[in-house]
Design a protein around this motif. Structure first.
Motif, PDB file in Angstrom:
ATOM      1  N   ARG A 185       0.916  -1.168  -0.042  1.00 29.82           N
ATOM      2  CA  ARG A 185       0.000  -0.105   0.433  1.00 29.82           C
ATOM      3  C   ARG A 185       0.916   1.178  -0.021  1.00 29.82           C
ATOM      4  N   ALA A 186       2.111   1.157   0.517  1.00 29.80           N
ATOM      5  CA  ALA A 186       2.636   2.580   0.628  1.00 29.80           C
ATOM      6  C   ALA A 186       3.335   2.748  -0.597  1.00 29.80           C
ATOM      7  N   LEU A 187       3.396   1.699  -1.467  1.00 29.52           N
ATOM      8  CA  LEU A 187       4.153   1.868  -2.732  1.00 29.52           C
ATOM      9  C   LEU A 187       3.399   2.098  -3.787  1.00 29.52           C
ATOM     10  N   VAL A 188       2.028   1.929  -3.726  1.00 29.29           N
ATOM     11  CA  VAL A 188       1.311   1.793  -4.636  1.00 29.29           C
ATOM     12  C   VAL A 188       0.569   3.046  -5.402  1.00 29.29           C
ATOM     13  N   ASN A 189       0.762   4.036  -4.541  1.00 27.55           N
ATOM     14  CA  ASN A 189      -0.161   5.391  -5.013  1.00 27.55           C
ATOM     15  C   ASN A 189       0.833   6.468  -4.969  1.00 27.55           C
ATOM     16  N   GLY A 190       2.108   6.326  -5.395  1.00 23.36           N
ATOM     17  CA  GLY A 190       2.668   7.778  -5.519  1.00 23.36           C
ATOM     18  C   GLY A 190       3.447   8.185  -4.303  1.00 23.36           C
ATOM     19  N   GLY A 191       3.540   7.465  -3.437  1.00 27.05           N
ATOM     20  CA  GLY A 191       4.085   7.900  -2.145  1.00 27.05           C
ATOM     21  C   GLY A 191       5.206   7.290  -1.865  1.00 27.05           C
ATOM     22  N   GLY A 192       5.322   6.099  -0.809  1.00 25.17           N
ATOM     23  CA  GLY A 192       6.432   5.266  -0.685  1.00 25.17           C
ATOM     24  C   GLY A 192       6.754   5.302   0.967  1.00 25.17           C
ATOM     25  N   LEU A 193       7.720   4.439   1.247  1.00 25.56           N
ATOM     26  CA  LEU A 193       8.239   4.242   2.463  1.00 25.56           C
ATOM     27  C   LEU A 193       8.534   5.576   3.239  1.00 25.56           C
ATOM     28  N   VAL A 194       8.213   5.908   4.355  1.00 25.37           N
ATOM     29  CA  VAL A 194       8.759   6.927   5.021  1.00 25.37           C
ATOM     30  C   VAL A 194       9.221   6.627   6.326  1.00 25.37           C
ATOM     31  N   ASP A 195       9.196   7.726   7.438  1.00 22.89           N
ATOM     32  CA  ASP A 195       9.565   7.543   8.704  1.00 22.89           C
ATOM     33  C   ASP A 195       9.131   6.413   9.571  1.00 22.89           C
ATOM     34  N   ALA A 196       9.678   5.236   9.681  1.00 22.09           N
ATOM     35  CA  ALA A 196       8.755   4.258  10.287  1.00 22.09           C
ATOM     36  C   ALA A 196       8.827   4.740  11.826  1.00 22.09           C
ATOM     37  N   GLY A 197       9.487   5.517  12.518  1.00 20.36           N
ATOM     38  CA  GLY A 197       9.672   5.689  13.945  1.00 20.36           C
ATOM     39  C   GLY A 197       9.891   4.368  14.807  1.00 20.36           C
ATOM     40  N   PHE A 198       9.401   4.414  15.921  1.00 22.14           N
ATOM     41  CA  PHE A 198      10.021   3.374  16.732  1.00 22.14           C
ATOM     42  C   PHE A 198       9.411   2.157  16.417  1.00 22.14           C
ATOM     43  N   GLY A 199       8.019   1.931  16.169  1.00 19.72           N
ATOM     44  CA  GLY A 199       7.501   0.845  15.555  1.00 19.72           C
ATOM     45  C   GLY A 199       7.668  -0.426  16.397  1.00 19.72           C
TER      46      GLY A 199
END
Ligand code: FE2
Ligand code: FE2
Length: 345
Positions: free
Chosen positions: A169-183
């Motif tokens: 989902r992050a890669l499918v709509n013009g955005g991408g992977l960003v800051d994951a934080g502590f997770g």
């Protein structure tokens, strides 16, 4: 009935012992499930003292090596629901490649797309940890409690799918992977099966379940709704495993209550710092508020919706604690969570 004596010197046939022969498991309404096998041998209450590798119900072999099992009693790893949850998991698998209508994801305003990518990046890391941790414990479960190992295997499959679907989902709509934080990285310090279950299954996955439910509400298209709905369905099984394991432990070894409280102290401490944002990562909390409000300009409205979910999240957690037998957690809960508890009526 013993096998007929055979005089051929080239044969062994010592295995051909029909004295304990005659098992006939009958399929029930849901097919031939693990529940239908239980009359042929339930998990023993005490751990196998020899701890040798050998399948429950099978004849022991003196040559078998010891298993690396570190647990002494059934309660260390047991859940009364493991059989059922495993069967359900087998019947409800889905594939993100084909079961999500990806074509329904349409271009979004930048603030909403960035917020969704932030949430999905956070979740893909959370899901990695949710798979990594149970994976470490699979090899510690003795075959006497094989149902637990089967369940953990199904959980790993579920978490692998969650990890991949949020990445997609992050890669499918013009955005991408960003800051994951502590997770949720702090979960990786869990060093005992029950510690994992208290911190990951009960708290971590309980709270992720709230995010999934919220995700479905705030999604803008059918693809995202389905991602969150199907992931929530899987997550319910993981949560149920945690609750039923901890309940079994409290039922048979209530003296371990303080140990459980200690695990909860650790994890509530991490979650409690999130100040109502539903996650341990401030960026994810803000992203959720933007999505819930419908845009950066409506983030205040979004935070109000988040607070309603937070309240629901904490009260559902308290309800699970009561089911487990830890009602006294009400007084000991981290203050930043306790403030959301509804009074007992
Ligand atoms: Fe998951
Ligand atoms: Fe999970």
């Amino acid at each position: 009935m013993a096998a007929a004596p055979v005089s051929n010197p080239g044969l062994d046939l010592s295995w051909l012992n029909l004295d304990e022969w005659g098992a006939r498991a009958e399929p029930g309404k849901r097919g031939l499930t693990l529940d239908d096998l239980i009359t042929f041998g339930d998990a023993p209450v005490d751990a196998n003292p020899a701890a040798k590798i050998g399948m429950r119900g099978a004849a022991p072999d003196p040559r078998s090596p010891r298993h690396r099992n570190q647990y002494r009693t059934k309660a260390d790893v047991w859940s009364e629901s493991a059989r059922l949850l495993y069967e359900e998991a087998m019947q409800r698998q889905w594939a993100s490649a084909v079961d999500i209508p990806w074509e329904e994801v349409k271009p979004l305003p930048d603030d909403l797309e960035m917020a969704m990518c932030t949430l999905c990046t956070f979740l893909t890391q959370v899901e990695f940890i949710a798979g990594d941790l149970p994976g470490r414990f699979m090899g510690t479960v003795h075959p006497d409690q094989f149902e637990t190992q089967l369940f953990l295997g199904s959980q790993l499959m579920d978490e692998a799918r969650h990890e991949d679907v949020f990445r997609k989902r992050a890669l499918v709509n013009g955005g991408g992977l960003v800051d994951a934080g502590f997770g949720a990285s702090n979960l990786l310090t869990a060093d005992d099966f029950t510690e994992m279950t208290a911190r990951l299954h009960l708290i971590g996955e309980g709270f992720v379940q709230t995010i999934f439910r919220m995700g479905e509400l705030i999604s803008t298209n059918e693809a995202e709704k389905r991602i969150y709905r199907l992931s929530a369905q899987d997550e319910s099984r993981h949560l149920a495993f945690g609750v039923t394991h901890l309940k079994y432990l409290m039922d048979v070894e209530p003296a371990r209550a303080e140990e459980l409280h200690h695990y909860l102290d650790i994890q509530e401490g991490a979650i409690g710092q999130s100040n109502g944002s539903l996650t341990t990562n401030p960026a994810t909390g803000e992203a959720l508020a933007i999505l819930a409000g419908g845009g950066l300009d409506k983030i205040d409205e979004g935070f109000q919706k988040l607070m309603i979910m937070r309240k629901k999240q904490i009260n559902e957690y308290m309800h699970r604690l009561e089911v487990i037998g830890l009602s006294d957690r009400r007084d000991r809960m981290a203050p930043s969570m306790k403030m959301f508890l509804e009074p007992i009526v």
